[in-house]
Design a protein around this motif. Structure first.
Motif, PDB file in Angstrom:
ATOM      1  N   GLN A 304      40.829  44.352  35.219  1.00 57.67           N
ATOM      2  CA  GLN A 304      42.051  43.690  35.674  1.00 57.67           C
ATOM      3  C   GLN A 304      43.288  44.220  34.958  1.00 57.67           C
ATOM      4  O   GLN A 304      43.195  44.800  33.865  1.00 57.67           O
ATOM      5  CB  GLN A 304      41.950  42.176  35.448  1.00 57.67           C
ATOM      6  CG  GLN A 304      40.900  41.483  36.299  1.00 57.67           C
ATOM      7  CD  GLN A 304      40.660  40.071  35.817  1.00 57.67           C
ATOM      8  OE1 GLN A 304      40.113  39.849  34.735  1.00 57.67           O
ATOM      9  NE2 GLN A 304      41.078  39.099  36.624  1.00 57.67           N
ATOM     10  N   GLY A 355      38.013  36.988  38.361  1.00 57.20           N
ATOM     11  CA  GLY A 355      38.226  38.385  38.695  1.00 57.20           C
ATOM     12  C   GLY A 355      38.694  38.580  40.128  1.00 57.20           C
ATOM     13  O   GLY A 355      38.908  39.719  40.571  1.00 57.20           O
ATOM     14  N   SER A 358      42.758  40.890  40.957  1.00 55.76           N
ATOM     15  CA  SER A 358      42.611  42.131  40.200  1.00 55.76           C
ATOM     16  C   SER A 358      43.854  42.402  39.366  1.00 55.76           C
ATOM     17  O   SER A 358      43.783  43.000  38.300  1.00 55.76           O
ATOM     18  CB  SER A 358      42.367  43.294  41.161  1.00 55.76           C
ATOM     19  OG  SER A 358      42.150  44.486  40.456  1.00 55.76           O
TER      20      SER A 358
END
Length: 675
Positions: A304, A355, A358
């Protein structure tokens, strides 16, 4: 040995501690490093014939009259005269019976203060004074230090507190440079020897400035050494399909400078040592595209990115741009700011933790403990000087030593950049994208003010928008004379621009109110935005084609260039009008004319360093920058190389002394040596 709190000084209670804290004085060490910004020259008294209005003078004479008046305001006029018959009044607006009983005709007074022209001639209002029954001997020559003060805490009181804390200098690092120790130089500035003159003061100040520059350099070198020992996840170059797709979707080709910087950034990302790179580039040079390609590389490696902006409005703009570019590539971009409602914030934080996001763009909300990343591999920080090392540390700690990319549009001279950012690798985008129009800059005296306002009206009639920037909100700064404040300008422009929707933006406004005004300006609801320099780091408004800067001679070249960069962001020809009140100095005139002929921010930054006044020891202005207590990077530029060489030697040969010097100037940084 840690410095004791100022509260341990006899007579310093909670109220006085609070006043000292306003001046960033919390410890005795802070207090002795709170140095004078000028000196009162009391090496001799001036004859009364030589005094003139507007200047400080040290005089003495015999009292020949005491007159108490009730109107227009109760006052006492104490008139003194010398042997030549020249006179001067001491005027007291507040006085006690005891005070008056100590003054009588025939006594002598010695006065220090600023002379002005009053109702009864030249006068000093509430000067410092001493009374003598008989003609006194000539006063001992002295330079009296004047300290930066605050409301409720005078320079004289600060001077007294410093005298009680002089023992603190014995704990300072004990090494000689330029023939003296830090202890000796600090004591000299607090208690100068007038026999050594101004040269002695300048030498002592330079010795202290060197120590501060040395401490800064040592800290940077220590961080750099620790940075080299860190390990992180390298972001592989194996997959490049997303990057190719991104580049083909842009609709424009990267400049040579952008390609060079992208190569430097991507090469860093592929290393096991975490990247710490600063990207410098003028407003509009294309830094965001470079950042986007770094984000794509991170996404290709399944980690990320956190993108931190200094304001919510700028974060929203970055979110909009990055979403437009990256969402078609399957890279989800989230937005996390303080303005989100509690449910929306929780939803966003879940997307970050899982997650799903991103990329997350945000402000200080990214630092919160409740914001947890699944796999943070890259941190991008826009306008890094608006964030502290500690905040970058907090962001770093949310990942496994993520790579860091720092971006700034603030042009910094090369020599200073090498010094200020010696712990980072530096890239510079020194080429503007093709088609970017240069902003035409003109300079106007106050006699042309109405013509400038007419020019604003013509531009607005075309359907365009404009900025009008002022140095402050209020009309007058009591220490700095008259200037145009935003409140005053709005009153002036309202009747002259009927039907025009005028917005007002300044730093004292609440965050939501600032956002509302800028949103209305971006949407075209507000046609003319009257603002302080809070717009310097602003959002893109392509329809804004005119920037008027009032009292432009009060700004530095680099800041003027930054403000000018708010316009010319669309396809229309744009203009910047620099207004000034006459008279101005020749140096100020040269600085403003430089803006007319130069559009390169880095060149202007170099010129700014040359033009900038460093301040005189006996002047009324403090020198130095907001980042340093004593050092002035314009005045002490010649010390930078020497500080770098001495720092390198100390790190290798005497790390204990190096740590002492760092702790003296930046004790709070000791636990944050690594970035």
């Amino acid at each position: 040995m840690p410095s004791e709190s100022v509260a341990t000084i006899p007579g310093v209670g909670p109220k006085l501690s609070g006043l000292l804290e306003r001046l960033n004085i919390r410890t005795k060490l802070d207090l002795i490093l709170h140095l004078p910004f000028r000196y009162q020259d009391r090496t001799r008294t001036s004859p009364l014939r030589d005094v003139h209005s507007g200047a400080e003078h040290y005089v003495q004479g015999q009292i020949i009259d005491i007159d108490i008046v009730e109107r227009p305001r109760p006052s006492v006029y104490v008139t003194i005269s010398d042997e030549e018959g020249h006179r001067l009044n001491m005027r007291l607006l507040h006085y006690s019976r005891r005070q008056m009983s100590q003054l009588s005709e025939g006594m002598w007074l010695r006065l220090w203060g600023t002379v002005r022209l009053g109702r009864k001639g030249l006068e000093m209002v509430h000067p410092e004074y001493r009374a003598f029954k008989y003609e006194p001997d000539p006063p001992p020559p002295e330079y009296v230090p004047v300290y930066p003060a605050t409301h409720g805490l005078s320079s004289a009181r600060i001077r007294g507190l410093i005298q009680r804390s002089k023992g603190e200098t014995s704990f300072l690092p004990d090494y000689k440079h330029f023939g003296s120790t830090l202890d000796e130089s600090i004591r000299f500035l607090h208690e100068p020897d007038p026999s050594k003159g101004i040269a002695g003061l300048k030498s002592a100040e330079e010795r202290i400035a060197f120590d501060e520059l040395l401490a800064f350099n040592l800290l940077k070198q220590r961080r750099h050494l620790q940075q080299e020992k860190l390990q992180t996840l390298p972001l592989s170059t194996a997959r490049t399909a997303l990057a190719d797709e991104f580049l083909s979707s842009l609709g424009f080709v990267l400049t040579s400078a952008q390609k060079r910087v992208v190569d430097e950034v991507l090469d860093d990302l592929g290393q096991t040592n975490p990247m710490l790179r600063l990207v410098q580039g003028d407003v509009g040079s294309g830094k965001t595209v470079v950042a986007a390609l770094a984000i794509v590389r991170a996404a290709e490696n399944d980690v990320q990115t956190a993108f931190m902006a200094p304001t919510e409005l700028l974060a929203e703009q970055h979110h909009e741009t990055l979403s437009e570019w990256l969402t078609p590539l399957g890279i989800q971009v989230g937005l996390l700011t303080g303005r989100l409602s509690a449910p929306s914030r929780r939803t966003r934080q879940k997307a970050v933790a899982s997650g799903e996001d991103s990329v997350v763009v945000g402000t200080h909300a990214l630092f919160q403990k409740s914001t947890q990343f699944k796999s943070l591999g890259l941190a991008i920080i826009d306008e890094q000087h608006r964030f502290g090392v500690h905040q970058r540390m907090l962001l770093r700690d949310k990942g496994r030593m993520p790579h860091q990319l720092i971006m700034t549009a603030t042009p910094i001279p090369r020599t200073l950049a090498m010094y200020l950012y010696s712990d980072m690798d530096i890239s510079k985008i020194d080429e503007m994208p093709p088609g970017r129009q240069e902003v035409e800059t003109t300079v106007h005296s106050s006699n042309q003010r109405d013509a400038v306002i007419s020019g604003v009206e013509r531009e607005l009639r075309k359907g365009h928008q404009a900025y009008w920037v002022c140095p402050s909100i209020d009309e007058r700064d009591p220490t700095d004379g008259d200037f145009h404040g935003t409140m005053d300008v709005i009153k002036e422009l309202g009747p002259k621009l009927p039907g025009v929707e005028i917005g007002h933006l300044h730093g004292r406004m609440a965050g939501d109110e600032k956002t509302r005004v800028m949103t209305d300006f971006r949407a075209g609801i507000v046609q003319l935005l009257v603002a302080t320099t809070v717009v310097e780091v602003g959002i893109d408004v392509p329809n804004a084609t005119l920037m008027v800067i009032d009292d432009s001679d009060r700004f530095g070249l680099a800041q003027l260039h930054q403000l000018r960069g708010r316009v010319g962001r669309g396809t229309q020809k744009s203009h910047c009008a620099l207004l000034y009140d006459t008279p101005i100095s020749e140096t100020s005139r040269q600085r403003l004319n430089a803006l007319k002929t130069c559009s390169d921010g880095f060149e202007l930054a170099e010129l700014d360093l040359q033009f900038r006044g460093a301040g005189e020891v006996f002047g009324t202005k403090q020198s130095g920058t907001e980042n340093f207590r004593v050092a002035d990077l314009a005045l002490h530029r010649h010390l930078l190389d020497e500080a770098r060489i001495v720092a390198r030697s100390l790190m290798e040969e005497n790390p204990e002394l190096a740590s002492e010097i760092i702790d003296t100037w930046t004790p709070s940084e000791s636990d944050y040596a690594a970035v």
